[in-house]
Motif scaffolding. Structure first.
Motif, short mmCIF file in Angstrom:
data_model
loop_
_atom_site.label_atom_id
_atom_site.label_comp_id
_atom_site.label_asym_id
_atom_site.label_seq_id
_atom_site.Cartn_x
_atom_site.Cartn_y
_atom_site.Cartn_z
N LEU A 28 0.82 -1.22 0.00
CA LEU A 28 0.00 0.00 0.00
C LEU A 28 0.86 1.27 0.00
N LEU A 29 2.11 1.15 0.42
CA LEU A 29 2.96 2.32 0.58
C LEU A 29 3.19 3.11 -0.72
N PRO A 30 3.52 2.46 -1.87
CA PRO A 30 3.74 3.25 -3.10
C PRO A 30 2.54 4.08 -3.54
N PRO A 31 1.30 3.51 -3.59
CA PRO A 31 0.17 4.38 -3.97
C PRO A 31 -0.11 5.45 -2.92
N PHE A 32 0.15 5.15 -1.64
CA PHE A 32 -0.03 6.17 -0.60
C PHE A 32 0.95 7.32 -0.80
N GLU A 33 2.19 6.99 -1.13
CA GLU A 33 3.19 8.03 -1.39
C GLU A 33 2.81 8.86 -2.61
N GLN A 34 2.29 8.20 -3.65
CA GLN A 34 1.84 8.92 -4.85
C GLN A 34 0.70 9.88 -4.49
N ALA A 35 -0.24 9.40 -3.66
CA ALA A 35 -1.36 10.25 -3.25
C ALA A 35 -0.88 11.41 -2.38
N TRP A 36 0.13 11.18 -1.55
CA TRP A 36 0.68 12.25 -0.71
C TRP A 36 1.35 13.32 -1.57
N ILE A 37 2.13 12.89 -2.55
CA ILE A 37 2.80 13.84 -3.45
C ILE A 37 1.76 14.70 -4.17
N ALA A 38 0.67 14.07 -4.62
CA ALA A 38 -0.40 14.81 -5.29
C ALA A 38 -1.05 15.81 -4.33
N TYR A 39 -1.23 15.40 -3.07
CA TYR A 39 -1.83 16.29 -2.07
C TYR A 39 -0.93 17.50 -1.83
N VAL A 40 0.37 17.27 -1.65
CA VAL A 40 1.32 18.36 -1.40
C VAL A 40 1.35 19.32 -2.59
#
Length: 299
Positions: A28-40
């Motif tokens: 789950l970590l890679p899509p979570f990191e992708q979503a975090w980058i998009a949020y930032v």
């Protein structure tokens, strides 16, 4: 202080705290990191009112992406008060509140990237269900307790006579031997399961078979074969054949109870819901369904 580095080599503790195995967490970590980058990018970098570059200033206790994901999974799994959540991660309650709502949305987006979230729009339900050639589905309603609303009219609307408490309700549709594929909107506890189905006007692929309980008595979507236990007539008893048939149906329908049990591994949808932020009571149920589907996919 809790951190991924401190507990990733303790698999039983890790699963108890997050509801996921370490291997699932890492999936789950890679899509979570992708979503975090998009949020930032959306909320910070493109924010023209910022006075300094993003990332400047004091470093957060949740600086690592692994710790961010751990933080929100622990919150969903255990549902501590925000003061306790902050203490566990070495931050104050106001910071915990901010991170809870920020990372809840990021987790939801990450599960969306993985195609694990249930459909929410009734008009798209038939098209979604067409993807499952068995055309065999189960529907059920589920209630969650909430704090008593302050408004007197809302107190009446959200009071459930069945639960003797103030609650909210959702209908859930799952595929037989599969995932949760649809989650209704969140309604006041007074509303009946069948009334939710009627209001959202569910349409199923022709030839579908739908297993339902007596809470959906009279619910008969067009072109669908419905299977449900027979209710005991007033002042009469069911025959032995009818009782046996009810037991057979219940033994098949128990699958939806297992699905709901999987969703409710997240204590945030089990304990009395304390948060009053608009729509958050609905958002957390969607995310809990997504986490359940995610576990099913990777096990």
């Amino acid at each position: 202080m809790l951190s991924y580095g401190a507990i990733h080599n303790k698999p039983h503790v890790f699963q108890s705290l997050t509801g996921l195995k370490v291997e699932e967490f890492e999936q789950l970590l890679p899509p979570f990191e992708q979503a975090w980058i998009a949020y930032v990018e959306e909320h910070h970098i493109q924010n023209r009112t910022r006075q300094r570059q993003y990332g400047a200033g004091r470093k957060s206790q949740l600086n690592a992406i692994e710790d961010k994901l751990l933080f929100i999974l622990v919150y969903f799994r255990l549902y501590p008060t925000q003061a306790v959540q902050g203490f566990l991660f070495g931050i104050g309650q106001p910071q915990a509140h901010e991170w809870v709502h920020k990372l809840s949305g990021v987790l939801n987006v990450a599960l969306g990237y993985e195609n694990q979230l249930p459909e929410r729009e009734p008009h798209r339900l038939e098209a979604v269900l067409q993807q499952y050639p068995s055309l065999e589905f189960i529907i059920d309603g589920t209630e969650r307790r909430i704090n008593r609303p302050k408004d007197k009219d809302d107190q009446k609307q959200y009071y459930s006579g069945k639960k003797k408490a103030h609650t909210v309700k959702n209908n859930v549709i799952s595929v037989r031997r599969g995932k949760v594929v649809f989650l209704s909107d969140t309604y006041e506890g007074k509303k009946h399961d069948k009334a939710i189905g009627d209001e959202e006007d569910y349409e199923f692929p022709p030839g579908s078979k739908l297993w339902q309980d007596t809470g959906f008595q009279g619910f008969q979507p067009k072109g669908v074969t419905t299977i449900q236990p027979k209710k005991k007539p007033p002042k009469q008893e069911l025959t032995e054949a009818q009782k046996q048939r009810n037991r057979e149906i219940s033994s098949q329908r128990v699958e939806i109870e297992h699905q709901l049990g999987g969703i409710k591994r997240c204590k945030i949808v089990v304990d009395k819901f304390r948060n009053r932020v608009a729509h958050y009571v609905d958002d957390v149920m969607e995310t809990a369904c997504g986490l359940h589907n995610f576990r099913l996919s990777y096990r």
